[in-house]
Design an enzyme around this catalytic site. Structure first.
Site, PDB file in Angstrom:
ATOM      1  N   HIS A 151       0.818  -1.208   0.000  1.00 13.68           N
ATOM      2  CA  HIS A 151       0.000   0.000   0.000  1.00 13.68           C
ATOM      3  C   HIS A 151       0.854   1.261   0.000  1.00 13.68           C
ATOM      4  O   HIS A 151       0.451   2.289  -0.542  1.00 13.68           O
ATOM      5  CB  HIS A 151      -0.912   0.024   1.230  1.00 13.68           C
ATOM      6  N   CYS A 152       2.048   1.216   0.578  1.00 12.88           N
ATOM      7  CA  CYS A 152       2.791   2.452   0.836  1.00 12.88           C
ATOM      8  C   CYS A 152       3.575   2.980  -0.365  1.00 12.88           C
ATOM      9  O   CYS A 152       3.302   4.062  -0.867  1.00 12.88           O
ATOM     10  CB  CYS A 152       3.729   2.249   2.022  1.00 12.88           C
ATOM     11  N   LEU A 153       4.560   2.228  -0.812  1.00 10.05           N
ATOM     12  CA  LEU A 153       5.513   2.786  -1.771  1.00 10.05           C
ATOM     13  C   LEU A 153       4.904   3.183  -3.114  1.00 10.05           C
ATOM     14  O   LEU A 153       5.258   4.233  -3.659  1.00 10.05           O
ATOM     15  CB  LEU A 153       6.673   1.810  -1.984  1.00 10.05           C
ATOM     16  N   ASP A 195       1.856   6.241  -1.623  1.00 10.86           N
ATOM     17  CA  ASP A 195       2.069   7.394  -0.750  1.00 10.86           C
ATOM     18  C   ASP A 195       2.737   8.576  -1.443  1.00 10.86           C
ATOM     19  O   ASP A 195       2.300   9.728  -1.264  1.00 10.86           O
ATOM     20  CB  ASP A 195       2.880   6.980   0.477  1.00 10.86           C
TER      21      ASP A 195
END
Length: 485
Positions: free
Chosen positions: A273-275, A278
Site C-alpha cells: 500500500h505504501c511505496l 504514498d
C-alpha cells in the site's frame, strides 16, 4: 475540571476506552497493542466476517498471532463491532482506514470521510481523535477539523485532534507497532500532549512534532525516499543490462563502501500500500500548488515500467532457446509484494501475469502465502512446487523471494530461471549449485554454471554477442555525446 484534564487523567490511569476504526493490517496491531497494555478496546469494521473472527479470538493478519487476539478477548479487554453508534462510548478513537488512489491518481479519502461521519454523529466533549491513515499534508487541519466541528464543538478545547502516521511493516519480525518510534503531531499543544500521552502507554518511543502537517509530510518523506531510491536502482538495472553487466553484483560491490552509500536493491516493481501510492499523495498536493514533483514522478514512471521489463527479460531468455512467449508455460515463484507475507496489494506480479497472458503465455504460480489469486483474466491457484512442475515449465520467474521456497530444487529442475530479485547463487557452490537450468539475473548475461554459449564474456556487445572494436566504442561515445562523425 476541564475536558483536557479529565481525559489526561483517564489516559494516565489506563481507564480511557480506546476505539480503533478499521481492523486491517494497521488497525488490528493497534487495537491489540492497547488491549495488551490494559486498556478496554473496541474495534470497528464494516466487514462482519472480520468482526466475527476477532470476537472469537482469531486473527486474519499474519503479524498478529491468533493467541494474542484470543488472550485479549478472553480477558474482556478486546471486543469488535459493526455498530458505529458505539463510537460515542470511546474516549480515544484511532482511524486506521484505507487511503487508496482513485482511477485518475488523485487521493481517495472516501474511507476517511465515512469514518468522520460516524465519529461526528456521536462526538462528545472530552474525546481524542487520531488519524493514522496515510494522506496528504493538510488533511488533519483542512478535512478532519472542519468535518468534526460541524456539530458545534471546538477542536483543541472540547475535543482533541492529532495525526500519527502508521509505521507497519508486514512480515517484519524485528520492528513491531510497540518498538517502532511513533511520530505524533497535534492540532494544538493540548491535542499533542494528549496524543503523546496515549501512545506513550504502548510505544517505546514517541516523537512529538510541532503540527499535524509535519507528521503528515514525515510519513510521505519516509516512503518517497524509498520509492525514489528504488527507482534509481531499477533504472541502473536497465542500464546495466544494456552494458551486459549483472546489477546484483554491482550493488553488492557498492555496498562495501562504509560511508556515503545506502543499499537499495532492484526488483520487478513496487508493491504494497505504501511505496506505489504514498508519494502520489504528495505529488497530487503539490500540483494543487502549481509545483511539479519531478523526482517523484520520474521514479514512479521507472518503477511502473519494471513489470514490462521483466516480461521482456523472460521473452529474451526464451528467445535464446528458440521459444516464443506465445504458447510457453511460465511458472512464477511468489506473487506477494514482499517476502514472508500473503499481501498482494499493488504487487508487480499482477502486472507481470497480465502482460504474460497478453503475449499468449500459459501462466501458473507457486506462493506458500497466497493460495488463490483473483484476476480479471481468470483466477489462479497456487500450485505445488515439484520437480515435475519445474521441468514442465519453459521458464521459471522468481518474483517474490520467499525464504520458504526450495531453491535447491528450483536450480536443479528448472529449465530457464529469470531471477528478478537477484537472490539465487551467482557462482556454483553458493547455496547450492545450478543443475541444468540456465540462470538469468535481472540484468546482464546468464550466470556461471549455465550453457556454454551463454557464459558471460568480458568486452562483449550484449546486443550482438560479439567483441566491440575500440574504434566502434569511440564512435558510439562521440555519437552519444552529440559529436556526429
Amino acid at each position: 475540571m476541564s475536558h483536557r484534564e479529565a481525559l489526561r487523567k483517564k489516559i494516565e490511569s489506563g481507564t480511557a476506552r480506546v476505539g480503533v476504526l478499521g481492523l486491517g493490517y494497521v488497525g488490528l496491531p493497534v487495537v491489540t497493542a492497547f488491549s495488551g497494555a490494559g486498556f478496554r478496546t473496541l474495534g470497528f469494521d464494516i466487514d462482519e466476517r472480520v468482526v466475527r473472527r476477532v470476537r472469537r479470538g482469531d486473527s486474519h493478519i499474519g503479524d498478529v498471532p491468533a493467541r494474542t487476539v484470543a488472550a485479549a478477548v478472553e480477558s474482556g479487554l478486546l471486543d469488535a463491532t459493526t455498530d458505529f453508534g458505539r463510537l460515542a462510548e470511546m474516549d480515544a478513537v484511532i482511524i486506521c482506514v484505507p487511503t487508496p488512489l482513485g482511477k485518475t491518481g488523485d487521493p481517495d479519502v472516501s474511507h476517511i470521510l465515512d469514518a468522520l461521519g460516524h465519529i461526528r454523529d456521536g462526538l462528545r466533549p472530552g474525546q481524542l481523535i487520531v488519524l493514522e491513515s496515510t494522506t496528504y499534508p493538510g488533511t488533519t487541519r483542512e478535512l478532519l477539523q472542519p468535518e468534526l466541528e460541524q456539530g458545534g464543538l471546538t477542536a483543541g478545547k472540547e475535543f482533541f485532534v492529532a495525526f500519527s502516521p502508521e509505521r507497519v511493516d508486514p512480515g517484519n519480525p524485528t520492528y513491531t507497532f510497540t518498538n517502532t518510534p511513533k511520530v505524533v503531531g497535534g492540532l494544538t499543544a493540548s491535542c499533542r500532549e494528549l496524543a503523546d500521552g496515549l501512545y506513550e502507554k504502548v510505544i517505546d518511543e514517541v516523537v512529538s512534532v510541532s503540527s499535524p502537517e509535519v507528521a503528515e509530510l514525515t510519513k510521505l518523506l519516509e516512503n518517497t525516499f524509498r520509492a525514489v531510491n528504488i527507482g534509481l536502482v531499477n533504472e541502473m538495472a536497465v542500464i546495466a543490462d544494456r552494458l551486459g553487466i549483472d546489477i546484483g553484483e554491482v550493488v553488492e560491490a557498492a555496498a562495501t563502501k562504509p560511508y556515503g552509500f545506502m543499499r537499495f536493491t532492484p526488483g520487478p516493481g513496487l508493491g504494497g500500500h505504501c511505496l506505489p501510492i504514498d508519494p502520489q499523495y504528495l505529488a497530487w498536493k503539490m500540483r494543487t500548488l502549481q509545483y511539479r514533483t519531478r523526482f517523484i514522478e520520474l521514479a514512479a514512471e521507472v518503477n511502473a515500467e519494471m513489470p514490462r521489463y521483466v516480461v521482456d527479460r523472460v521473452a529474451q531468455a526464451l528467445n535464446r532457446h528458440r521459444r516464443p512467449l506465445n504458447g510457453s508455460r511460465v511458472l512464477l515463484l511468489g506473487v506477494a509484494y514482499k517476502p514472508g507475507v500473503g499481501d498482494v496489494r499493488e504487487s508487480p506480479a499482477l502486472d507481470v501475469i497480465e502482460l504474460l497472458r497478453r503475449q499468449g503465455s500459459e501462466v501458473s504460480y507457486h506462493d506458500p502465502f497466497v493460495p488463490r489469486l483473483a484476476l480479471e483474466g481468470g483466477n489462479l491457484e497456487s500450485q505445488p512446487l515439484t520437480a515435475e512442475s519445474l521441468a514442465s515449465s519453459h521458464a521459471t520467474v522468481v518474483i517474490t523471494d520467499h525464504p520458504q521456497v526450495d531453491y535447491g530444487l528450483v536450480l536443479e529442475r528448472a529449465r530457464i530461471i529469470v531471477d528478478t530479485r537477484n537472490g539465487l547463487p551467482r557462482r556454483p557452490g553458493e547455496q547450492g549449485e545450478p543443475g541444468g537450468a540456465v540462470l538469468y539475473p535481472l540484468s546482464g548475461p546468464a550466470r556461471e554454471g549455465s550453457a556454454p554459449d551463454l557464459e558471460p564474456v568480458a568486452g562483449v556487445d550484449p546486443g550482438r554477442g560479439k567483441a566491440i572494436p575500440f574504434d566502434e566504442v569511440a564512435r558510439r561515445y562521440r555519437m552519444s555525446a552529440g559529436d556526429q562523425p
